[in-house]
Design an enzyme around this catalytic site. Sequence first.
Site, PDB file in Angstrom:
ATOM      1  N   HIS A 199      -2.085  -0.977   9.993  1.00  0.00           N
ATOM      2  CA  HIS A 199      -1.695  -2.468  10.403  1.00  0.00           C
ATOM      3  C   HIS A 199      -0.587  -2.417  10.941  1.00  0.00           C
ATOM      4  CE1 HIS A 199      -3.935  -4.553   6.987  1.00  0.00           C
ATOM      5  NE2 HIS A 199      -4.157  -3.762   7.143  1.00  0.00           N
ATOM      6  N   GLU A 210       0.744  -1.098  -0.191  1.00  0.00           N
ATOM      7  CA  GLU A 210      -0.239  -0.046  -0.443  1.00  0.00           C
ATOM      8  C   GLU A 210       1.151   1.534  -0.028  1.00  0.00           C
ATOM      9  OE1 GLU A 210      -3.560   0.285   1.876  1.00  0.00           O
ATOM     10  OE2 GLU A 210      -4.193  -1.682   2.109  1.00  0.00           O
TER      11      GLU A 210
END
Lengths: 427, 427
Positions: free
Chosen positions: B273, B50
């Site tokens: 995360h 990402e």
Amino acid sequence: QNNNFNTASVRVFSLNCWGIRYLSKHCPQRYAMIGDLLSKEEHDIVLLQEVWSEKDFLNLKKKLACSHPHCHYFKSGVIGSGLAIFCKHRIHDTFLYRYSLNGYPYMAHHGDWFGGKAVGMAVIKIGSMTANVYVTHLHAEYCREKDSYLPHRVVQAWELQQFIRHTSAGADVVIVGGDLNMHPQDLGNRLLRAYTGLRDSYLETANFDGCEDGMTLIADNPFISKKELVPFEKGIRIDYILFKGSSKTDMHCDSMSTTKGSIPDHPFPYSDHEALTAELRMEPHTPTEPGHDKKSMDQDSGTLMFLCGASMMRYTATRTGIMGLALLFLELAIAAVPWLALGAEQPFPRTSFYLLAALCCAILLTTFLLYIFYTMELKSLQGAEDQMRLAVGSLQEKLRGFPLPQPYSTHRKPPEGQEPSAFDPEE
Amino acid sequence: QNNNFNTASVRVFSLNCWGIRYLSKHCPQRYAMIGDLLSKEEHDIVLLQEVWSEKDFLNLKKKLACSHPHCHYFKSGVIGSGLAIFCKHRIHDTFLYRYSLNGYPYMAHHGDWFGGKAVGMAVIKIGSMTANVYVTHLHAEYCREKDSYLPHRVVQAWELQQFIRHTSAGADVVIVGGDLNMHPQDLGNRLLRAYTGLRDSYLETANFDGCEDGMTLIADNPFISKKELVPFEKGIRIDYILFKGSSKTDMHCDSMSTTKGSIPDHPFPYSDHEALTAELRMEPHTPTEPGHDKKSMDQDSGTLMFLCGASMMRYTATRTGIMGLALLFLELAIAAVPWLALGAEQPFPRTSFYLLAALCCAILLTTFLLYIFYTMELKSLQGAEDQMRLAVGSLQEKLRGFPLPQPYSTHRKPPEGQEPSAFDPEE
């Protein structure tokens, strides 16, 4: 088929079937002829391209159930990849890599985008040897002088060599067949052969029977219009069977043949392309020196200029989109004036107003889709370029003699009275 | 970093950076924190997901020029794959495989389609060992109860295992890091581990320091809304560092850690995360028995039901398209009546007429695009299913004890007074 102890030989067949249902001439008859040929000849490995309809594949499968009990049809894109493989030996595994660039969806009459061009891999065992078999079909070349698909085909060739190189490390032998749509000396073809070490059956065999210069798209084929071939009057060589051994296995091409445009006792040939057959011999051997993964360095100048083209296209799409947007705003402004000045008459004819609005929306939508599409194209081109740079960088490092494993340098002493040369022409 | 003769150890880092410019919270500050961490910690291999903006990648590259001189950003799709790798060791080669299925373009708010999800591979040399390093990010799971992307993620996992298996034959060790968006026991995860023989750092190490149950998406992270995690109140484990050795090299996980939601001296964590760090140790060894490519057979029941869904969607698109076409014809017929009966008045209000025509065209265009898209989806699903069937077929053949190379059978004698068993539970 084993000639002597441990030696095996395989007969490989490759044909672009030109199988567009209802459009290709004599399609069902030609498939029947192809099926007859294959069940009679019983090649070990049959690599077919442009089998666009799965029904035709299933018919062939039925017909070849005895001679070639194992087969696979590679599905991809909207229509399919058109790739099929028939095999006497069990297929243990298959894998498909779809090329990141493959023409434009709005060039529907060329149809390449809808086909989802790809390279299919099948892992088979021949005796005790593992063979990685690849079948592929690259983007067609519609006009050699002004070939707008050249960047796409070069990137496809780059991805093909990468795919073969990275997936074949565990294989004893590698066999590649298909319609590359590239002449023997084209950049993409040189990239493919230089980076993988693949050898060309036609160039490797002493025993060739077929068209002059190994051509596979020839003027004598009744399905070929002479105009298409200009300036290559007699024909071109764009279909190939390539192969290489490994550190464990030697591979040779004993003989190679092509069809010659017409078939005895038949009114027309199997396809508009000629069919290729190669007889390859495999011999296990003890490793003496690392394989021939020679890499050449002068190959990466190709994509930089392509990037320009793609980004220009995207720029044009953006500009057109902005114009569409401006037009829409202008129209809305015109419509808003009488609405704000309550009671004033609408100066704009209603029909033209709606038509113009529809036009603006259509422009916006189209340019938006094109923008997305060109961005994807640009990304793929940039990705290929980055990878090429990296490959060249790694190679330069090697040549400079940095502490990297150098397979050749240990076998050789530097000439006396001379510094060890950093540049090794054989690498 | 070499602990003793011939043994090498690598520290691997993996993080989903959640790097959507202007949308992700505190994006620039978090990138600065990540850069600081990486340049301080000097992991051997850093796998990021990402990293949506190439600018952010380039900033990191500048910052890590000393600690991680080698890096690669994988370009793909419209926005990019978001995958990046930073490395202390030279990257010799890279290759990208784009998943054939990756969400729907019209689900723009989910954005997965535009990202062009893929798996990136980098070949690096650690001492004399060749390591194939993979970084990937699979399709997000937006709702576990009604997960319309499940087939896409399973096909991605299937393609991931194929890609790893086929490209890693030449490697001494394999390292995979990334956000799989799958729980440890999900079908895709089991497929991946069963077919590749990859081992999970978290499960393999005796020395773990991190969140409970190795979770990587936790309720304690301030960027996570508690609602998203229901029914897993504490969190889920969806990020992994996987590894395997080869016949030439053993690989072990000495320790593993994750961040725990908050970072000392910082107001917020690196990402939504948690970051993973694994210390892997490699030991060359002499081959004693073939690797542990155990395959399990009960995994392929997944896609058949997915095919239904995709073909139903395509059917709906077709039906809507036909309705649009019928409506257009009806309208043209109504318009044609007064035109044929010359002089008769136009019964249809002009504005509604044009609006209706525009609507029909829009329906036709949309359904056409959807039809194409669903066809491609169906082809990909069918392709994956064919390959699964093939894998199972090849395996069944092996189990049946046909004359195929059977690595285990030669080492073992059948029990006396008993026929050699065709079924070998260890295969």
